[in-house]
Write an enzyme that holds these catalytic residues in place. Sequence first.
Site, mmCIF file in Angstrom:
data_model
loop_
_atom_site.group_PDB
_atom_site.id
_atom_site.type_symbol
_atom_site.label_atom_id
_atom_site.label_comp_id
_atom_site.label_asym_id
_atom_site.label_seq_id
_atom_site.Cartn_x
_atom_site.Cartn_y
_atom_site.Cartn_z
ATOM 1 N NE ARG A 36 -3.955 1.997 2.265
ATOM 2 C CZ ARG A 36 -4.114 2.821 3.295
ATOM 3 N NH1 ARG A 36 -3.402 2.637 4.391
ATOM 4 N NH2 ARG A 36 -4.966 3.816 3.232
ATOM 5 C CG HIS A 67 -1.344 5.251 -0.569
ATOM 6 N ND1 HIS A 67 -2.128 5.945 0.338
ATOM 7 C CD2 HIS A 67 -2.117 4.217 -0.998
ATOM 8 C CE1 HIS A 67 -3.313 5.351 0.454
ATOM 9 N NE2 HIS A 67 -3.322 4.291 -0.340
ATOM 10 C CG ASP A 82 8.411 11.000 -6.183
ATOM 11 O OD1 ASP A 82 7.724 10.358 -5.347
ATOM 12 O OD2 ASP A 82 8.122 12.152 -6.548
ATOM 13 C CB SER A 98 7.142 12.309 -2.903
ATOM 14 O OG SER A 98 5.999 11.605 -3.353
ATOM 15 C CG ASN A 135 -0.985 8.979 2.364
ATOM 16 O OD1 ASN A 135 -1.512 8.034 1.781
ATOM 17 N ND2 ASN A 135 -0.270 9.892 1.739
ATOM 18 N N PRO A 177 -7.200 6.660 -5.852
ATOM 19 C CG PRO A 177 -6.841 4.706 -7.068
ATOM 20 C CD PRO A 177 -6.116 5.793 -6.336
ATOM 21 C CG HIS A 210 -7.872 -4.307 -1.293
ATOM 22 N ND1 HIS A 210 -8.914 -3.443 -1.546
ATOM 23 C CD2 HIS A 210 -6.806 -3.516 -0.998
ATOM 24 C CE1 HIS A 210 -8.484 -2.193 -1.409
ATOM 25 N NE2 HIS A 210 -7.216 -2.216 -1.093
ATOM 26 C CB THR A 211 -5.589 -11.276 -1.489
ATOM 27 O OG1 THR A 211 -5.650 -12.572 -0.890
ATOM 28 C CG2 THR A 211 -4.128 -10.956 -1.756
ATOM 29 C CG ASP A 265 -9.428 -13.130 1.963
ATOM 30 O OD1 ASP A 265 -10.535 -13.632 2.239
ATOM 31 O OD2 ASP A 265 -8.461 -13.809 1.569
ATOM 32 C CG ASP A 280 -5.460 -16.470 -0.856
ATOM 33 O OD1 ASP A 280 -6.122 -15.427 -1.063
ATOM 34 O OD2 ASP A 280 -5.521 -17.099 0.228
#
Length: 321
Positions: free
Chosen positions: A67, A71, A79, A81, A99, A165, A195-196, A241, A249
């Site tokens: 993540r 992000h 970079d 940042s 964040n 998003p 997101h597993t 999950d 998985d």
Amino acid sequence: IHMASHTLPCIAALSCLLLLLSSFSQCQAQLSPTFYNNTCPNALNIIRTSVRQAVSTERRMAASLVRLHFHDCFVQGCDASILLDESPTIKSEKTALPNLGSVRGYDVIEAAKSELEKACPGIVSCADVLSVATRDATVAVGGPSWTVKLGRRDSTMASHTIDLPSPFDNLDRLISSFASKGLNTRDMVALSGAHTLGQAQCFLFRDRIYGNRTDIDAGFANTRRRNCPKETGNGNLAPLDLVTPNSFDNNYYKNLLQKKGLLQSDQVLFSGGATDSIVSEYARSPQAFQTDFASAMIKLSEVQPLTRQNGIIRKVCGSLN
């Protein structure tokens, strides 16, 4: 003569095409898997050791590193940042809304970087550490491996305006958000499969589990309500999950087929739209998912990198030298 008059425009067109292709591949060409072979030959081993240690201490860290990388790359490119701390000259991305209080793993990157500084000072960028650490963290919890091209440099600024998003996005918005970074619809569905792993805070899915909606399994909504009260507990965590929250998985996609996606942005991938067939394919074939995830991660890690004379190599990832 007749022939020549035809070939001239062809040659002109061809040279234009070659020019276009060379400028397009320029940024890719500057990144190379062998970038540190001479200057810091042990770099990849040092990063892997740090990451394995962190993930074996806390398996959830794998999701956090994936993540963190995501992000970073979605805001002014890959970079590093996102790693910069607040300072008189920098408005840190760490305090931006998507964040704040939820992005983790900064210390893992910093620990790997400090080991690299001992071995080869001032050589390996924080941006490269983050890209490699993400791959190693994925592998550590059973995910696929991929070759990371190296040679990114670190930014000297951050951007507090963050266009990531959102968990509340509809399908069209998700598709266009990823497209703006050069990632196609298939890449988007594959990357969503991250997101597993990991967890989400209650306030991000509360509306979904209390809304009596048709796109959520009633039993699943009920179970989720136990740890996410209607009025309180905003920061309470739930695994994305439920079945195998710490293993990489294809269960995430199986959940979507059963209307058991935790976030709206998860379930919209299987809601009668353009991505249904891809979700079904990944639910059937773990191999297809892993292959596509690896190639989408390569594309993600090459979004607008700083190379050559651009940017710097930070000695400490949280601050400018």
